[in-house]
Design a protein around this motif. Structure first.
Motif, PDB file in Angstrom:
ATOM      1  N   VAL A 271       0.851  -1.199   0.000  1.00  0.00           N
ATOM      2  CA  VAL A 271       0.000   0.000   0.000  1.00  0.00           C
ATOM      3  C   VAL A 271       0.886   1.248   0.000  1.00  0.00           C
ATOM      4  CG1 VAL A 271      -1.661   1.353   1.347  1.00  0.00           C
ATOM      5  CG2 VAL A 271      -1.972  -1.114   1.128  1.00  0.00           C
ATOM      6  N   VAL A 275       1.190   4.282  -2.826  1.00  0.00           N
ATOM      7  CA  VAL A 275       1.057   5.723  -2.565  1.00  0.00           C
ATOM      8  C   VAL A 275       2.320   6.444  -3.014  1.00  0.00           C
ATOM      9  CG1 VAL A 275       0.794   7.459  -0.767  1.00  0.00           C
ATOM     10  CG2 VAL A 275      -0.556   5.367  -0.670  1.00  0.00           C
ATOM     11  N   LEU A 276       3.465   5.854  -2.714  1.00  0.00           N
ATOM     12  CA  LEU A 276       4.740   6.445  -3.118  1.00  0.00           C
ATOM     13  C   LEU A 276       4.794   6.593  -4.639  1.00  0.00           C
ATOM     14  CD1 LEU A 276       7.682   7.284  -2.387  1.00  0.00           C
ATOM     15  CD2 LEU A 276       8.317   4.894  -2.693  1.00  0.00           C
ATOM     16  N   GLN A 278       2.306   6.612  -6.820  1.00  0.00           N
ATOM     17  CA  GLN A 278       1.284   7.495  -7.359  1.00  0.00           C
ATOM     18  C   GLN A 278       1.580   8.967  -7.083  1.00  0.00           C
ATOM     19  OE1 GLN A 278      -1.005   6.694  -9.326  1.00  0.00           O
ATOM     20  NE2 GLN A 278      -2.207   8.594  -9.394  1.00  0.00           N
ATOM     21  N   PHE A 279       1.972   9.274  -5.857  1.00  0.00           N
ATOM     22  CA  PHE A 279       2.125  10.677  -5.482  1.00  0.00           C
ATOM     23  C   PHE A 279       3.524  11.212  -5.791  1.00  0.00           C
ATOM     24  CE2 PHE A 279      -1.773   9.649  -3.453  1.00  0.00           C
ATOM     25  CZ  PHE A 279      -2.491  10.819  -3.421  1.00  0.00           C
ATOM     26  N   ARG A 280       4.547  10.404  -5.570  1.00  0.00           N
ATOM     27  CA  ARG A 280       5.911  10.867  -5.819  1.00  0.00           C
ATOM     28  C   ARG A 280       6.145  11.114  -7.298  1.00  0.00           C
ATOM     29  NH1 ARG A 280       9.766  10.686  -1.828  1.00  0.00           N
ATOM     30  NH2 ARG A 280      11.653  11.707  -2.521  1.00  0.00           N
ATOM     31  N   ARG A 282       3.969  11.402  -9.924  1.00  0.00           N
ATOM     32  CA  ARG A 282       3.170  12.443 -10.555  1.00  0.00           C
ATOM     33  C   ARG A 282       3.619  13.824 -10.065  1.00  0.00           C
ATOM     34  NH1 ARG A 282      -1.916  10.336 -12.118  1.00  0.00           N
ATOM     35  NH2 ARG A 282      -1.507   8.307 -13.030  1.00  0.00           N
ATOM     36  N   THR A 283       3.952  13.863  -8.760  1.00  0.00           N
ATOM     37  CA  THR A 283       4.388  15.144  -8.218  1.00  0.00           C
ATOM     38  C   THR A 283       5.646  15.607  -8.941  1.00  0.00           C
ATOM     39  OG1 THR A 283       3.514  14.491  -6.102  1.00  0.00           O
ATOM     40  CG2 THR A 283       4.997  16.359  -6.105  1.00  0.00           C
ATOM     41  N   ARG A 287       5.965  18.901 -11.033  1.00  0.00           N
ATOM     42  CA  ARG A 287       7.007  19.876 -10.684  1.00  0.00           C
ATOM     43  C   ARG A 287       7.911  20.137 -11.882  1.00  0.00           C
ATOM     44  NH1 ARG A 287       8.339  17.293  -4.902  1.00  0.00           N
ATOM     45  NH2 ARG A 287       6.826  18.437  -3.678  1.00  0.00           N
ATOM     46  N   ARG A 294      -2.782  23.504 -14.803  1.00  0.00           N
ATOM     47  CA  ARG A 294      -3.414  22.820 -13.679  1.00  0.00           C
ATOM     48  C   ARG A 294      -4.235  21.649 -14.191  1.00  0.00           C
ATOM     49  NH1 ARG A 294      -1.210  24.429  -9.149  1.00  0.00           N
ATOM     50  NH2 ARG A 294      -3.128  24.441  -7.943  1.00  0.00           N
TER      51      ARG A 294
ATOM     52  N   PHE B  29      -3.855   6.388   7.878  1.00  0.00           N
ATOM     53  CA  PHE B  29      -2.620   5.761   7.390  1.00  0.00           C
ATOM     54  C   PHE B  29      -2.225   6.368   6.037  1.00  0.00           C
ATOM     55  CE2 PHE B  29      -0.903   1.808   5.160  1.00  0.00           C
ATOM     56  CZ  PHE B  29       0.307   1.808   5.809  1.00  0.00           C
ATOM     57  N   LEU B  30      -3.217   6.474   5.134  1.00  0.00           N
ATOM     58  CA  LEU B  30      -2.940   7.019   3.808  1.00  0.00           C
ATOM     59  C   LEU B  30      -2.603   8.504   3.874  1.00  0.00           C
ATOM     60  CD1 LEU B  30      -5.723   5.198   1.790  1.00  0.00           C
ATOM     61  CD2 LEU B  30      -3.272   4.905   1.507  1.00  0.00           C
ATOM     62  N   LEU B  33       0.927   8.871   4.741  1.00  0.00           N
ATOM     63  CA  LEU B  33       1.766   8.508   3.587  1.00  0.00           C
ATOM     64  C   LEU B  33       1.724   9.610   2.532  1.00  0.00           C
ATOM     65  CD1 LEU B  33       0.927   4.703   3.129  1.00  0.00           C
ATOM     66  CD2 LEU B  33       2.955   5.704   4.167  1.00  0.00           C
ATOM     67  N   ILE B  34       0.531  10.189   2.334  1.00  0.00           N
ATOM     68  CA  ILE B  34       0.407  11.281   1.348  1.00  0.00           C
ATOM     69  C   ILE B  34       1.246  12.479   1.801  1.00  0.00           C
ATOM     70  CG2 ILE B  34      -1.209  12.987   0.403  1.00  0.00           C
ATOM     71  CD1 ILE B  34      -3.325  10.728   0.335  1.00  0.00           C
ATOM     72  N   PHE B  37       4.956  11.449   1.145  1.00  0.00           N
ATOM     73  CA  PHE B  37       5.402  11.276  -0.241  1.00  0.00           C
ATOM     74  C   PHE B  37       4.857  12.335  -1.194  1.00  0.00           C
ATOM     75  CE2 PHE B  37       5.220   6.603   1.126  1.00  0.00           C
ATOM     76  CZ  PHE B  37       6.509   6.640   1.614  1.00  0.00           C
ATOM     77  N   GLY B  38       3.755  12.982  -0.818  1.00  0.00           N
ATOM     78  CA  GLY B  38       3.096  13.903  -1.732  1.00  0.00           C
ATOM     79  C   GLY B  38       3.678  15.310  -1.674  1.00  0.00           C
ATOM     80  N   SER B  39       3.045  16.201  -2.440  1.00  0.00           N
ATOM     81  CA  SER B  39       3.508  17.588  -2.497  1.00  0.00           C
ATOM     82  C   SER B  39       2.613  18.452  -1.612  1.00  0.00           C
ATOM     83  CB  SER B  39       3.449  18.083  -3.935  1.00  0.00           C
ATOM     84  OG  SER B  39       2.095  18.106  -4.350  1.00  0.00           O
ATOM     85  N   GLU B  40       2.903  19.725  -1.612  1.00  0.00           N
ATOM     86  CA  GLU B  40       2.137  20.669  -0.783  1.00  0.00           C
ATOM     87  C   GLU B  40       0.672  20.705  -1.198  1.00  0.00           C
ATOM     88  OE1 GLU B  40       1.826  22.739   2.440  1.00  0.00           O
ATOM     89  OE2 GLU B  40       3.807  22.055   1.791  1.00  0.00           O
ATOM     90  N   GLU B  41       0.436  20.559  -2.502  1.00  0.00           N
ATOM     91  CA  GLU B  41      -0.950  20.667  -2.951  1.00  0.00           C
ATOM     92  C   GLU B  41      -1.792  19.427  -2.620  1.00  0.00           C
ATOM     93  OE1 GLU B  41      -0.391  19.295  -7.633  1.00  0.00           O
ATOM     94  OE2 GLU B  41      -0.924  21.356  -7.126  1.00  0.00           O
ATOM     95  N   ARG B 221      -4.485  12.508  -8.702  1.00  0.00           N
ATOM     96  CA  ARG B 221      -3.518  11.566  -8.111  1.00  0.00           C
ATOM     97  C   ARG B 221      -4.223  10.603  -7.154  1.00  0.00           C
ATOM     98  NH1 ARG B 221       0.061  15.939  -8.648  1.00  0.00           N
ATOM     99  NH2 ARG B 221      -0.455  16.906  -6.657  1.00  0.00           N
ATOM    100  N   LEU B 222      -5.139  11.160  -6.359  1.00  0.00           N
ATOM    101  CA  LEU B 222      -5.897  10.326  -5.421  1.00  0.00           C
ATOM    102  C   LEU B 222      -6.735   9.310  -6.189  1.00  0.00           C
ATOM    103  CD1 LEU B 222      -6.394  10.214  -2.310  1.00  0.00           C
ATOM    104  CD2 LEU B 222      -8.483  11.495  -2.726  1.00  0.00           C
TER     105      LEU B 222
END
Lengths: 311, 355
Positions: A271, A275-276, A278-280, A282-283, A287, A294, B29-30, B33-34, B37-41, B221-222
């Motif tokens: 899991v 998340v890593l 998907q978010f890393r 795309r981010t 960037r 947008r 939990f997510l 993690l977000i 690993f995620g960005s400010e937005e 992304r979500l």
């Protein structure tokens, strides 16, 4: 320190008199006349009024007949801490020319590695100085984890008290140096009470005697440590345990915990990886663009009507 | 499977706890993690989880208390009642003697999933409470305090571990019994965890879509994470079914067993995956409908998992009694091996002679 005591039940000499059940009810002041357990197949067929207490009906309900031989309690329940089983068997020929009964007085096994004691979160279930398993009524909060954990279906919830109930091994009698009521009442000594070592010695001698007499299937159930580390209430059987309603290989609940933890951590890791990813990724992509765009046209089209372009 | 057990009668309250607890824990939990690993937005999406996790956790606690047959004794899960009573008798909390006893009162059995779960829920509740306050009032305490690096990191680490634990321990709790189906597999805990991930992603996505929270990129992304979670749930569901082995056949003979396996497979996994693949990119309703399906499927999964053993036990009576000669004759004629299905009688015994 008192020595460990137990029950040795020789099913070959049980005559199904139910004296043990009656003695248990009398000594422990358990109500009679409720019939089969509420959750047993017989209990589910009972009419509603038979569950009502005397105070609700104004009269004491008569015991219902289960239709299963002479067994009218059906199974263990909150008020039936002993259960005499009647196992009727017929031959396969069209006339059922051969018939036989096996009888067995069943009770809590007071296991060495007791699943109920292991899972109980409140500490209400404990091991006594006599090596028996006992439920402290004031501590039990009715979570029912022990009911699910017991591999023998011994523990049931009391609708009246709201707590788990089972054989106490007549703890109050043991403290006074008396044998449990059931063992004292048994007229054929099918239920024997005493120090475990002596009981096991007597049981092995009885098995050897039966083997000499030609009953080679006689064996002990729970006398060694293969079943839950040993049962302090063990049995002499002349057929497979399942025939008597006993599981051949009950498990200790904690056995599955390590496997569950391992695979859960593995799944949790996947899991986190998702998340890593998907978010890393795309981010980084967003960037990297640095274009101030947008979202793609497709992403924009996914917004609800009227929400397009909202921040 | 052992059919000689009694039914613990865990019903609606427990199913609701497993479901809502999974969403609360999975979301939290997510969210962490977000944040990691995620960005400010992506932060507004994480904040949704902080808003919902605490109220759901409070609700979960209430559900558990209501399910007890003696709800007024709920605190026995955390403290030894007899020790606490002695501590109060010795003047706790006003006298040192009372305190000396009270420190021995916590009841923690790490090997009992229910005991560990009670403490886990307490820790998780504390984490969600702090995060909830910080999300609602970011400029007040503890929101201001959590803007510091280390307090935030510590809370995130503890909260992440507690969220992971709450999302999965319920499955381990079921496996740590002797009930048919539950005790036959160690894959219930991972399955509940995977389902918690997919249902919480669906919840977060649905709220973000409904309230139009976060940027379209963050929402995308979500949304993109949901098929990954569903794929994982599909794999774990497959592993769960495979782990049942010979026990699968009796499970498939029950209505609830079919709901558990096929109901979850179709409603919780396949339909949402299909919607994400075929509709999600073309119609505005694709994502919300997929999310609702995933949520319904998660509920179906818990319902099936919790109630199937009771149906199995009703079909396979726990006591071995029969006075039905016709039944026994049929069994004898078929020459069936009764195995551990106790309701039928053996045609031969030591008392019968060979013809």
């Amino acid at each position: 320190m008192p020595e460990a005591v137990g029950f040795y039940t020789d099913t070959t000499v049980c005559i199904g008199c139910k004296a043990c059940q009656v003695a248990c009810h009398q000594w422990n002041d358990l109500p009679a006349g409720r019939g089969p357990a509420d959750d047993s197949p017989e209990g589910l067929r009972r009419p509603y009024h038979s569950y009502l207490s005397p105070s609700e009906t104004g009269r004491i309900p008569l015991p219902l007949l289960s239709g299963n031989s002479y067994d009218n309690t059906g199974s263990f329940s909150d008020v039936n801490w002993r259960h005499v089983k009647f196992l009727e068997r017929f031959s396969a020929d069209p006339d059922r020319s051969q018939a036989a009964w096996l009888m067995m007085s069943d009770v809590c096994k007071h296991c060495v590695h007791a699943p109920c004691l292991e899972v109980c979160p409140t500490g209400a279930i404990l091991r006594t100085e006599f090596d028996t398993v006992y439920i402290q009524e004031p501590a039990c909060n009715g979570c029912r984890d022990c009911v699910g954990a017991c591999p023998f279906g011994v523990i049931h919830m009391s609708a009246h008290k709201g707590i788990a109930q089972k054989c106490t091994f007549c703890y109050d009698r043991l403290q006074q140096g008396l044998p449990p009521a059931c063992a004292q009442a048994c007229p054929t000594q099918s239920i024997q009470f005493g120090p475990l070592d002596q009981l096991k010695k007597a049981a092995r001698a009885r098995v050897a005697q039966l083997h000499r007499q030609g009953e080679t299937r006689a064996h002990l159930y729970g006398a060694d440590d293969k079943i839950l580390g040993g049962l302090n209430s063990f049995y002499l059987l002349v057929d497979k345990p399942e025939v008597y309603g006993l599981p051949s290989d009950p498990k200790v609940p904690s056995k599955s915990v390590l496997g569950s933890i391992f695979w859960s951590i593995f799944t949790g890791f996947l899991v986190a990886l998702g998340v890593l990813f998907q978010f890393r990724q795309r981010t980084s992509g967003v960037r990297g663009q640095e274009s101030g765009v947008r979202g793609t046209p497709n992403q924009e089209s996914r917004a609800r009507p009227g929400q397009e372009g909202l921040p | 499977m052992n059919f000689f057990v009694a039914d613990p009668d865990w019903g609606g309250w427990i199913i609701a706890y497993f479901y809502l607890g999974g969403i609360a824990a999975g979301s939290y939990f997510l969210a962490i993690l977000i944040e990691w690993f995620g960005s400010e937005e992506d932060r507004p999406l994480a904040r949704i989880a902080y808003w919902i996790a605490f109220p759901l956790t409070v609700l979960c606690g209430l559900l558990l208390v209501v399910d007890l047959h003696r709800p007024e004794r709920f605190w026995h899960m955390l403290f030894k009642s007899e020790v606490m009573e002695a501590a109060f008798a010795d003047g706790f909390p006003f006298r040192a003697a009372g305190w000396r006893l009270a420190v021995e009162a916590p009841a923690f059995k790490y090997w009992s999933p229910m005991s560990a779960g009670s403490w886990g829920l307490t820790v998780f509740g504390a984490c969600t409470f702090v995060s909830f306050l910080a999300a609602v009032w970011p400029q007040r305490w503890p929101g201001r305090w959590l803007q510091e690096r280390w307090p935030h990191r510590i809370l995130q680490t503890i909260g992440c571990a507690a969220g992971f634990f709450i999302a999965s321990y319920t499955g381990a709790l079921l496996s740590a019994t002797n009930q048919p189906l539950w005790s036959a597999t160690v894959w219930l805990a991972p399955l509940f965890l995977a389902s918690a991930a997919s249902t919480s992603l669906a919840t977060l996505g649905l709220i973000a879509w409904w309230k139009n929270l976060g940027t379209p990129e963050a929402r995308a992304r979500l949304e993109g994470a949901e098929p990954l979670a569903l794929g994982l749930e599909l794999i774990v569901l497959g592993a769960f079914v495979a782990s049942l082995g010979d026990n699968l056949l009796p499970v498939l003979q029950t209505v609830r067993g079919n709901l558990l396996i096929f109901g979850s497979l179709v409603v919780a996994v396949l339909v949402p995956l299909l919607l994400h693949a075929r509709v999600g990119h073309r119609r505005w309703w694709g994502m919300p409908v997929a999310a609702v399906c995933a949520l319904l499927g998660g509920l179906l999964l818990r319902y099936g998992a919790v109630t199937t053993p009771a149906e199995l036990l009703r079909r396979e009576p726990s006591t071995l009694v029969s006075f039905a000669p016709e039944e026994s004759r049929q069994v004898g004629e078929r020459g069936a091996d009764i195995g551990n299905h106790g309701a039928v009688v053996q045609p031969r015994s030591k008392f019968t002679r060979e013809p």
